[in-house]
Design an enzyme around this catalytic site. Structure first.
Site, mmCIF file in Angstrom:
data_model
loop_
_atom_site.group_PDB
_atom_site.id
_atom_site.type_symbol
_atom_site.label_atom_id
_atom_site.label_comp_id
_atom_site.label_asym_id
_atom_site.label_seq_id
_atom_site.Cartn_x
_atom_site.Cartn_y
_atom_site.Cartn_z
ATOM 1 N N CYS A 60 0.408 -1.053 0.083
ATOM 2 C CA CYS A 60 0.077 0.024 -0.038
ATOM 3 C C CYS A 60 0.857 1.243 -0.251
ATOM 4 O O CYS A 60 1.605 1.655 -1.220
ATOM 5 C CB CYS A 60 -1.390 -0.234 1.439
ATOM 6 S SG CYS A 60 -2.655 0.586 1.052
ATOM 7 N N HIS A 61 1.178 1.981 1.013
ATOM 8 C CA HIS A 61 1.805 2.873 0.956
ATOM 9 C C HIS A 61 3.262 3.074 1.346
ATOM 10 O O HIS A 61 3.827 3.807 2.247
ATOM 11 C CB HIS A 61 1.459 4.571 1.933
ATOM 12 C CG HIS A 61 0.161 4.996 1.322
ATOM 13 N ND1 HIS A 61 -0.920 4.772 1.397
ATOM 14 C CD2 HIS A 61 0.051 6.569 0.887
ATOM 15 C CE1 HIS A 61 -1.963 5.552 0.002
ATOM 16 N NE2 HIS A 61 -1.094 6.410 0.631
#
Lengths: 170, 170
Positions: A103-104
């Site tokens: 994800c991030h």
């Protein structure tokens, strides 16, 4: 003694992206260690799940770990302000140990400056950061480039963890 | 077609106790189905994790599933008000299919009246409910009594899921 898998933790982690690996690697026989800027501190996920860090960034080194997991959410924006955690990522890479980000989470890889010319995926919002750091972005559920394993979102957790296990159980 | 594992969902489920099995059984090759009183509805965990139910209690039956997972939190207090969900638990037991409940999840087993003389564990708060329903309470990380598998808390998730997998992969 069970091998240690480190998981980075800071405020606003994506709850499932921390919780799933945390229990999954225990189930597979590893010792999971929550590593935050501070040890013994409660951090809440972006949806509110509370966990307590096991150790601080000062009390762990690459030698202690077989793999380091970087969950997403907004936590990586905070995590990379801690120079010791960024150095931990660099050290893990230098020792060719598994670095897994979702994800991030790959923001940590950008800050560690270790993805030039390497294949990486992430949440779409940080695609430009991946490319600006020299990474080759691939929009796939899981991308494995030697010791670097990346995924895009919570729905990829099953293939993400399977790929990590394959590498650290070899 | 992948075999289906059902997971009950209602407001205030214990977030990790739903999230971990949800992805774990996908990783093992099963199709996970979130079953709520209503289908296509968002339910939030007690710490706030949002998920959307796949089907309603009217649209699923024991024939469709190989196992039914009952996470804890306060959700089971709500789940057992739905007669169709309680009937689903009874039907699964009659068909000797895996029923797995953790934390406050075993309240569903109490309401289904299927634990008389059987070994069961749960979160300590509902020990008396287990015993009043005729169950034999055991304070262990995981208790397997034929098709009924029970655990106490999120920390037991690794052994809980391992025991379920052992049964449904046989």
């Amino acid at each position: 003694m069970a091998k240690k898998v480190g998981i980075l933790v800071e405020y606003d982690f994506e709850d499932a992206e921390l919780v799933y690996p945390y229990y999954r690697f225990q189930e597979a026989g590893f010792n999971t260690v929550l590593i935050g800027p501070k040890g013994g501190t409660q951090y809440k996920g972006k949806h509110g799940y509370p966990v307590i860090s096991d150790v601080s960034s000062s009390d762990i080194s690459a030698q202690d770990l077989v793999a380091l997991i970087m969950p997403g959410g907004w936590a990586p924006d905070r995590l990379r302000r801690d120079k010791k955690l960024v150095q931990l990522v660099k050290d893990m890479d230098a020792q060719e140990k598994t670095l897994a980000a979702i994800c991030h989470g790959p923001w940590m890889l950008c800050s560690a400056k270790i993805i030039k010319g390497r294949h990486v995926t992430s949440f779409v919002a940080i695609k430009d950061d991946i490319e600006n750091a020299g990474g080759i972005f691939k929009n796939e559920p899981v991308v494995v480039d030697k010791n670097i394993i990346t995924s895009r979102a919570p729905r990829d957790l099953p293939v993400f963890c399977k790929a990590i296990l394959k590498q650290i159980q070899e």
